[in-house]
Write an enzyme that holds these catalytic residues in place. Structure first.
Site, short mmCIF file in Angstrom:
data_model
loop_
_atom_site.label_atom_id
_atom_site.label_comp_id
_atom_site.label_asym_id
_atom_site.label_seq_id
_atom_site.Cartn_x
_atom_site.Cartn_y
_atom_site.Cartn_z
N ASP A 1 -22.93 45.10 -43.38
CA ASP A 1 -23.25 43.44 -42.77
C ASP A 1 -23.14 42.64 -43.94
O ASP A 1 -23.21 42.95 -44.88
CB ASP A 1 -24.45 43.53 -42.14
N HIS B 1 -16.98 46.58 -42.58
CA HIS B 1 -18.00 45.91 -41.76
C HIS B 1 -18.67 46.95 -40.70
O HIS B 1 -19.40 46.62 -39.79
CB HIS B 1 -17.27 44.73 -41.07
#
Length: 468
Positions: free
Chosen positions: A442, A438
């Site tokens: 995204d 992450h």
């Protein structure tokens, strides 16, 4: 005249190796290219073939000893010097190998927690798996054999001689997979002659021996399958070199990156129909099976070209987008999980993927990979459904940023749209789970990638990509 055989270079970044098993002893005759010993490195376990023919006169490095590249391992000559050599390295093959105490060197690619067999047929559709690591013990009367590295129980100091020993002379180096297959098919390993290296019994040998029994009519019902009790219960064994590398890299990856997983459900009914239509012709022309895995690999490779952030890596404060898609394929072996790399994957069709996957899986299980073939992956594909898992949340191993796990393909009742209305139909479904870092990927990026893979598979349009 004697000649020394040295530890060869096993890859650009490999500087040392640990002798895990000697396949020859002093006084044995060896031919050119015949395996002499097995060596473990931080990246791969492999057999070292003899560059010359002759008689083993002296073994210079004991099992479990770690040496640098170029170190003399053994001397081979005309046999005149063999009588004087009796090193500790000549322990019988049935003694379990230990592990070198030194810390493993860093590796470029590491295994992931998954397997690689085709999803819908966990046992039968997997690429042929030549046995490589030692096996767990036979019935109690026989002397215990070593289990896979990192899981070998200590052998008794003096195993009693038993009738099963005669079978061991034929079975010898038997892997847990082969032993389980023999148990399931009712084949007595003592009656099987192995066709592998050194007379090892292979999967094909057991299948051939069981062929007559398979012609009998199957019963209308069968008792519940009995699980084999593991000889590892109540034991303590050292981690293998490979297992220590996996453990260290897994912890580093989880502590360094911010990992999470997104999942989609995919209708692969059209893919299943396509396979059924072409699998016989495909096998005849390519020599390999057309499983679901090449379809997943093809769809993922195409999606990576459109969403390169899934294929990217972090270098300092920069995001690096590689110029090609190198897909690591997780392969389950008895030594541990390894990830050989399919390079420039986006240029391959289904036939190309199927042949690459079968070749890499076979050579990985047969200790024929070079360390460099485990390096350079930019994305990983792991078929966790090959052993029946619905889906899992695989770990991303740095420096990669994403890994795609494919669950088992199973038929289920689902709601489908039919001429503007809803209907319930039996469809072939699979879950795809994308774990990602992450820090640069995204949730929207992950979703776009997964939907692209889903749409490609559900279209069923693979005629032009078949490659035969």
């Amino acid at each position: 005249m004697s000649e020394s055989v040295n530890l060869p270079a096993l890859g650009e970044s490999v500087t040392e190796g640990t002798v895990t098993r000697w396949l020859k002893k002093v006084g044995d005759r060896v031919e050119v290219d015949e395996p002499l010993l097995e060596v473990s490195t931080d990246k791969v376990d492999t057999e070292i073939p003899s560059p010359v023919s002759g008689v083993v006169e002296a073994i210079l490095v004991a099992e479990d000893e770690t040496v640098v590249v170029g170190t003399p391992l053994v001397t081979i000559g005309d046999g005149s010097g063999a009588a004087a050599a009796a090193p500790a390295a000549e322990a019988p093959a049935a003694e379990p190998a230990g592990e070198a105490p030194e810390a493993p060197a860093p590796v470029t690619e590491t295994p992931v927690w998954s397997v690689d067999a085709p999803a819908e047929e966990p046992a039968a559709a997997a690429p042929a798996a030549p046995e490589t690591p030692p096996a767990p013990p036979a019935p109690p009367a026989a002397a215990p054999e070593p289990a896979a590295p990192a899981a070998a129980p200590a052998a008794p100091a003096a195993a009693p001689a038993a009738p099963a020993a005669a079978g061991d002379s034929h079975a010898g180096y038997v892997t847990p997979l082969v032993r389980k297959l023999a148990h399931d098919t009712g084949v007595d390993l003592a009656t099987v002659s192995g066709t592998g290296v050194g007379g090892r019994i292979r999967k094909q040998d057991v299948l051939s021996a069981s062929a007559p029994a398979q012609t009998a009519a199957a019963p209308t019902s069968s008792p519940a399958k009995q699980l084999e009790v593991s000889p590892l219960r109540g034991t303590s064994v050292p981690m293998s070199r490979l297992r220590k590398v996996i453990a260290e890299r897994a912890v580093i990856s989880m502590q360094t990156s911010a990992q999470l997983t997104s999942v989609v459900e995919v209708d692969v009914t059209l893919v299943a129909a396509f396979r059924d239509r072409y699998k016989a012709d495909f096998k005849a022309k390519t020599g390999v099976n057309l499983s679901f895995l090449p379809f997943f690999a093809l769809a993922a490779a195409e999606a990576l070209t459109a969403y390169p952030i899934i294929n990217a890596t972090i270098e300092g404060d920069n995001i690096v987008y590689p110029p090609q898609e190198n897909i690591s394929i997780a392969v389950d072996t008895e030594r541990g999980l390894l990830t050989p790399v399919i390079r420039n994957a986006s240029a391959l069709n289904l036939a190309g993927f199927a042949k690459e996957i079968a070749d890499l899986a076979d050579r990985t299980r047969n200790n024929k990979l070079t360390p460099d073939e485990l390096a350079g992956g930019t994305f990983t594909l792991t078929n966790t459904g090959s052993r029946g898992a619905l889906f899992d949340t695989p770990i991303v191993f740095l420096p990669q940023s994403a890994i795609l796990g494919t669950g088992i393909v199973s038929k289920k009742a689902v709601v489908v749209s039919d001429n503007g209305g809803d209907a319930i139909a039996i469809r072939s479904m699979v879950y795809l789970a994308l774990s990602y870092d992450h820090r640069i990927v995204d949730g929207a990026d992950a979703a776009r990638f997964l939907v692209a893979v889903k749409d490609r598979l559900e279209s069923g349009d693979f005629e032009s990509a078949l490659g035969i």
